[in-house]
Design an enzyme around this catalytic site. Structure first.
Site, mmCIF file in Angstrom:
data_model
loop_
_atom_site.group_PDB
_atom_site.id
_atom_site.type_symbol
_atom_site.label_atom_id
_atom_site.label_comp_id
_atom_site.label_asym_id
_atom_site.label_seq_id
_atom_site.Cartn_x
_atom_site.Cartn_y
_atom_site.Cartn_z
ATOM 1 N N LYS A 114 0.813 -1.222 0.000
ATOM 2 C CA LYS A 114 0.000 0.000 0.000
ATOM 3 C C LYS A 114 0.845 1.269 0.000
ATOM 4 C CE LYS A 114 -4.147 -2.042 2.000
ATOM 5 N NZ LYS A 114 -5.169 -1.993 3.077
ATOM 6 N N LYS A 197 -8.601 -8.943 -7.748
ATOM 7 C CA LYS A 197 -9.769 -9.144 -6.905
ATOM 8 C C LYS A 197 -10.859 -8.130 -7.232
ATOM 9 C CE LYS A 197 -9.643 -9.912 -2.519
ATOM 10 N NZ LYS A 197 -9.352 -9.821 -1.065
ATOM 11 N N LYS A 200 -14.038 -2.373 -4.593
ATOM 12 C CA LYS A 200 -14.771 -1.109 -4.634
ATOM 13 C C LYS A 200 -13.908 -0.005 -5.241
ATOM 14 C CE LYS A 200 -18.079 1.793 -2.993
ATOM 15 N NZ LYS A 200 -19.526 1.674 -3.023
#
Length: 334
Positions: A114, A197, A200
């Site tokens: 990240k 994956k 959102k």
């Protein structure tokens, strides 16, 4: 047995959330005996590692609460709450920061992923995120935690922190939690890219099935989902090297409680022109009652807050003895 699991409040659920975790939460809740308890929380304190407007964060928490209840989480049988309503999470996280080690956190692959190349620009919250996760678990002396592959490392860290705290302060305070990796857990991939994956955060809404999508939108997304020109094989082994095909077969298998082999056997020799409408129909029928219940619930903020307040009161009462014992073990007078 005490089970704890959390989910980021990023608005409404999508199919990946539902099939990957929430259906298993509901199943665990329904199978719990009288001596066991499930704690499910909305990780709004974790969400502050990404900047978000105040009103949007509040809306996301309420929407996720509505989505979980619509999907089958029963606030009367399980403890459903958001982190921020239970200060024990933040308090215990700070105490555990004295036990956790920088070297341990430096090995966390999620932080590396990240933060990317801009480690110096990442927030401190993102770096110590796993310590808050440990506090989430250890505050309740959870015996089991449902985890996916991407969270196993964080659970191992929680066990390391618990063991070191117990050893450092000569107490038998924290339970070392075990992972639950549900046999029926599904890894749902993007409808546009079988190697990523369902998320959102994907800029393309066509990459996912949202809980709020109506019947027509669901069917349209399934029909436009990326596949390939080959026919379906007789067994799932024939899907090797075909990530999009494998993903669509896996979704239908999970929805219908069958194996990918069984799905392949039914559609063997047929193309996706025949397969996709069948998948779309099953998705529509599965998600319609959840969507309808969600849309009803999300319009009543007072009722949602009452559910979260009730859950937070139960959670705070469950966490207080452990938190108090941690303060005492460290010689911190309250």
């Amino acid at each position: 047995m005490r089970v704890l699991s959390g989910i980021q409040p990023t608005g409404n659920l999508h199919l990946g959330n539902y099939l990957g975790a929430i259906r298993n939460w509901v199943k665990m809740q329904d199978e719990m005996d009288a001596d066991s308890q499930c704690f499910f929380f909305l990780a709004d304190m974790h969400s502050i590692t990404v900047h978000e407007a105040r009103e949007q964060r509040i809306r996301n928490v309420r929407d996720m609460a509505a989505a979980l209840v619509a999907a089958g989480i029963d606030p009367d049988r399980s403890v459903l709450f958001n982190q921020a309503r239970v200060p024990a999470h933040a308090e215990l996280c700070w105490l555990l920061n004295g036990t956790a080690r920088i070297g341990w956190l430096n090995r966390m692959t999620q932080f590396k992923d990240k933060a990317g190349k801009d480690r110096e620009g990442a927030s401190v919250g993102l770096f110590v995120y796993p310590v808050l996760q440990a506090a989430d678990i250890l505050a309740y002396n959870a015996t089991h935690v449902p985890v996916g592959e991407d969270q196993k490392q964080h659970l191992e860290l929680a066990r390391d922190i618990a063991a070191k705290f117990n050893s450092d302060f000569s107490v038998d305070l924290f339970t070392l939690p075990d992972p639950i990796i549900p046999k029926e857990s599904a890894r749902i991939m993007s409808l546009r890219d079988g190697s990523a994956k369902m998320s959102k955060s994907d800029p393309s809404d066509m990459s996912r099935i949202n809980l709020t999508d109506d019947d027509d939108a669901i069917m349209a997304k399934v029909k436009k989902a990326k596949s390939d020109p080959e026919n379906l094989p007789e067994t799932a082994a024939g899907l090797a090297g075909r990530p999009e095909a494998s993903n669509l077969v896996g979704i239908l298998a999970t929805l219908t409680g069958r194996t990918p082999d069984a799905v392949c056997a039914e559609f063997a020799g047929q193309g996706f022109g025949a397969f996709k409408p069948a998948l779309g129909e099953v998705l529509v029928e599965t998600l319609r009652p959840i969507r309808q219940r969600f849309l009803e619930l999300r319009t009543d903020d007072a009722a949602l807050d009452a559910i979260l307040d009730k859950g937070a009161a139960k959670a705070a009462a469950a966490a207080e003895p452990t938190l108090r014992a941690a303060y005492d073990a460290m010689g911190l007078m309250r």
